[in-house]
Scaffold this active site. Structure first.
Site, PDB file in Angstrom:
ATOM      1  N   ASP A 191      -3.040 -13.082   4.256  1.00 53.86           N
ATOM      2  CA  ASP A 191      -4.326 -12.474   4.582  1.00 53.86           C
ATOM      3  C   ASP A 191      -4.327 -12.320   6.093  1.00 53.86           C
ATOM      4  OD1 ASP A 191      -6.866 -11.742   5.148  1.00 53.86           O
ATOM      5  OD2 ASP A 191      -7.850 -13.400   4.080  1.00 53.86           O
ATOM      6  N   LYS A 201     -10.899   3.278  13.478  1.00 52.63           N
ATOM      7  CA  LYS A 201      -9.632   3.806  13.999  1.00 52.63           C
ATOM      8  C   LYS A 201      -9.804   4.225  15.462  1.00 52.63           C
ATOM      9  CE  LYS A 201      -6.843   3.294  10.494  1.00 52.63           C
ATOM     10  NZ  LYS A 201      -5.769   2.302  10.571  1.00 52.63           N
ATOM     11  N   TYR A 219     -14.545   4.082   8.702  1.00 48.54           N
ATOM     12  CA  TYR A 219     -13.075   4.083   8.845  1.00 48.54           C
ATOM     13  C   TYR A 219     -12.683   4.785  10.155  1.00 48.54           C
ATOM     14  CZ  TYR A 219      -8.273   5.662   7.723  1.00 48.54           C
ATOM     15  OH  TYR A 219      -6.925   5.950   7.736  1.00 48.54           O
ATOM     16  N   ASP A 238       1.440  -8.955   2.131  1.00 49.63           N
ATOM     17  CA  ASP A 238       0.227  -8.289   1.644  1.00 49.63           C
ATOM     18  C   ASP A 238      -0.673  -9.388   1.096  1.00 49.63           C
ATOM     19  OD1 ASP A 238      -1.663  -6.444   0.339  1.00 49.63           O
ATOM     20  OD2 ASP A 238      -0.110  -4.949   0.625  1.00 49.63           O
ATOM     21  N   ILE A 239      -1.905  -9.006   0.758  1.00 46.80           N
ATOM     22  CA  ILE A 239      -2.869  -9.976   0.222  1.00 46.80           C
ATOM     23  C   ILE A 239      -2.556 -10.314  -1.240  1.00 46.80           C
ATOM     24  CG2 ILE A 239      -4.525  -8.180  -0.448  1.00 46.80           C
ATOM     25  CD1 ILE A 239      -5.757 -11.217   1.338  1.00 46.80           C
ATOM     26  N   ARG A 240      -1.737  -9.464  -1.891  1.00 48.62           N
ATOM     27  CA  ARG A 240      -1.418  -9.674  -3.311  1.00 48.62           C
ATOM     28  C   ARG A 240      -0.313 -10.709  -3.504  1.00 48.62           C
ATOM     29  NH1 ARG A 240      -0.454  -3.358  -4.857  1.00 48.62           N
ATOM     30  NH2 ARG A 240      -2.051  -2.617  -3.438  1.00 48.62           N
ATOM     31  N   GLY A 248       0.819  -1.212   0.000  1.00 46.75           N
ATOM     32  CA  GLY A 248       0.000   0.000   0.000  1.00 46.75           C
ATOM     33  C   GLY A 248       0.851   1.259   0.000  1.00 46.75           C
ATOM     34  N   GLN A 249       0.154   2.400   0.158  1.00 47.14           N
ATOM     35  CA  GLN A 249       0.840   3.691   0.037  1.00 47.14           C
ATOM     36  C   GLN A 249       1.932   3.855   1.090  1.00 47.14           C
ATOM     37  OE1 GLN A 249      -1.260   7.220   1.148  1.00 47.14           O
ATOM     38  NE2 GLN A 249      -0.143   8.530  -0.268  1.00 47.14           N
TER      39      GLN A 249
HETATM   40  C1  AKB Z   1      -8.164   8.979   4.161  1.00 43.36           C
HETATM   41  O1  AKB Z   1      -8.357   9.985   3.464  1.00 43.36           O
HETATM   42  O2  AKB Z   1      -9.033   8.123   4.392  1.00 43.36           O
HETATM   43  C2  AKB Z   1      -6.809   8.798   4.789  1.00 43.36           C
HETATM   44  C3  AKB Z   1      -6.758   9.332   6.174  1.00 43.36           C
HETATM   45  C4  AKB Z   1      -6.849  10.774   6.421  1.00 43.36           C
HETATM   46  O3  AKB Z   1      -6.622   8.578   7.094  1.00 43.36           O
HETATM   47  N1  AKB Z   1      -5.807   9.399   3.984  1.00 43.36           N
END
Ligand code: AKB
Length: 326
Positions: free
Chosen positions: A59, A153, A149, A43-45, A20-21
């Site tokens: 995974d 978190k 998300y 990673d999953i890939r 990922g990034q």
């Molecule tokens: C998103 O935009 O979801 C992320 C973050 C701010 O955690 N880059």
């Protein structure tokens, strides 16, 4: 799964979400610091090119596989980066919750059972919501996120603190702002525009932004984000007062300010604005973050301002473009 044995090293690091990034850049930095063979990318890939160091398909929802890998490779540290980000999370809320929460619980449990030395897990400024202060949002400001998300978190932060308090697990975390990098694309977040704009500016000369021109958000250039992560992980444990997740700030700017900065290098570049569903997510987040606790506890200070970041991004993307045509 093919297991190889790695001998005689103090730190053996496993990174999830390595493609990922953040993973792409953090794995590089960790390998520079600890040696290629001591950093296991997962990673999953399926990845076939392992010339830079060991890679396993994993995974992280499969706790048995994770534990097996950790035990057989004598892993001492995990950087758990695999996650669904804010915009993608809203397309499949239950799937995002399942991945983000269950994978974290798997990592924490395996770390507890296998007595790992340290775990790193990224949180996000997405833990904040419309009720949080817009400017210089503090470490202990109200966290009432509106995205799945952000909810995952916020809950994850409580779990990290719980594992630290109950089991003494040395788990450390940062609330990353939007991250900007030239070597990896962002993946399904609300702040992705700040990466996409550079690619479109260089390749097409124009960009249609999905946020309004004046949407100010907290961002951080990837070299600063990687350095913050390494510095936090190196900090003496007794100096850390936050075991949920540290606020982390870099640069706050709007799409319009970013476009003006790009125009200084690419005068023909144009931007238009077509806000979509991501606007509501952006509007729910703070515009700037107060990270003085990170500065106080482990000396955090960002190095890149907006102009430096833009110049460095364009320099690297230009170099990539020339490499591709060479
Ligand atoms: C998103 O935009 O979801 C992320 C973050 C701010 O955690 N880059």
């Amino acid at each position: 799964m093919q297991i190889i044995t790695f001998m005689n090293c103090q730190k053996m690091i496993l990174v999830t979400g390595a493609c990922g990034q953040i993973g792409t850049e953090l794995v590089k930095a960790l390998r520079d610091k600890h040696g290629n063979q001591n950093v296991i990318a997962t990673d999953i890939r399926d990845v076939t090119d392992t010339s830079d160091g060991p890679y396993f398909r994993l995974d992280v929802l499969d706790r048995g596989e994770l534990q097996k890998l950790v035990s057989e490779l004598n892993i001492t540290h995990i950087y758990h980066l695999a996650a669904v980000l804010s915009a993608n999370g809203e397309k499949n809320p239950i799937g995002a919750w399942d991945l983000n929460m269950q994978s974290l619980l798997n990592v924490l449990e395996v770390a507890r059972i296998e007595n790992l030395q340290q775990v790193f897990w990224p949180s996000s400024i997405a833990v904040f919501g419309p009720e949080s202060p817009k400017e210089l949002c503090g470490q202990y400001a109200l966290t009432e996120p509106t995205t799945v998300y952000g909810i995952s978190k916020a809950a994850g932060e409580h779990w990290c603190r719980y594992y630290h308090q109950q089991y003494g697990l040395d788990v450390r975390s940062l609330r990353y702002p939007g991250l900007i990098s030239h070597s990896a694309q962002a993946g399904g977040g609300t702040t992705d525009y700040a990466v996409d704009i550079f690619h479109q500016a260089v390749n097409k000369g124009s960009y249609a932004c999905y946020l309004k021109d004046d949407t100010r958000l907290p961002m951080l250039y990837m070299p600063d984000a990687v350095r913050a992560t390494l510095e936090l992980m190196d900090a003496p444990a007794e100096q850390l007062t936050i075991r949920s997740s540290y606020n982390l700030a870099g640069i706050s700017f709007t799409p319009e300010q970013l476009a003006i900065g790009i125009n200084a290098h690419l005068p023909d570049f144009t931007i238009s604005y077509q806000p979509d569903k991501r606007q509501a997510i952006a509007d729910s987040w703070p515009a700037s973050i107060d990270d003085k606790q990170a500065a106080k506890d482990w000396g955090w200070a960002p190095a890149y301002d907006l102009q430096d970041m833009i110049a460095d991004m364009l320099l690297h993307l230009d170099t990539h473009a020339h490499e591709n045509f060479a």
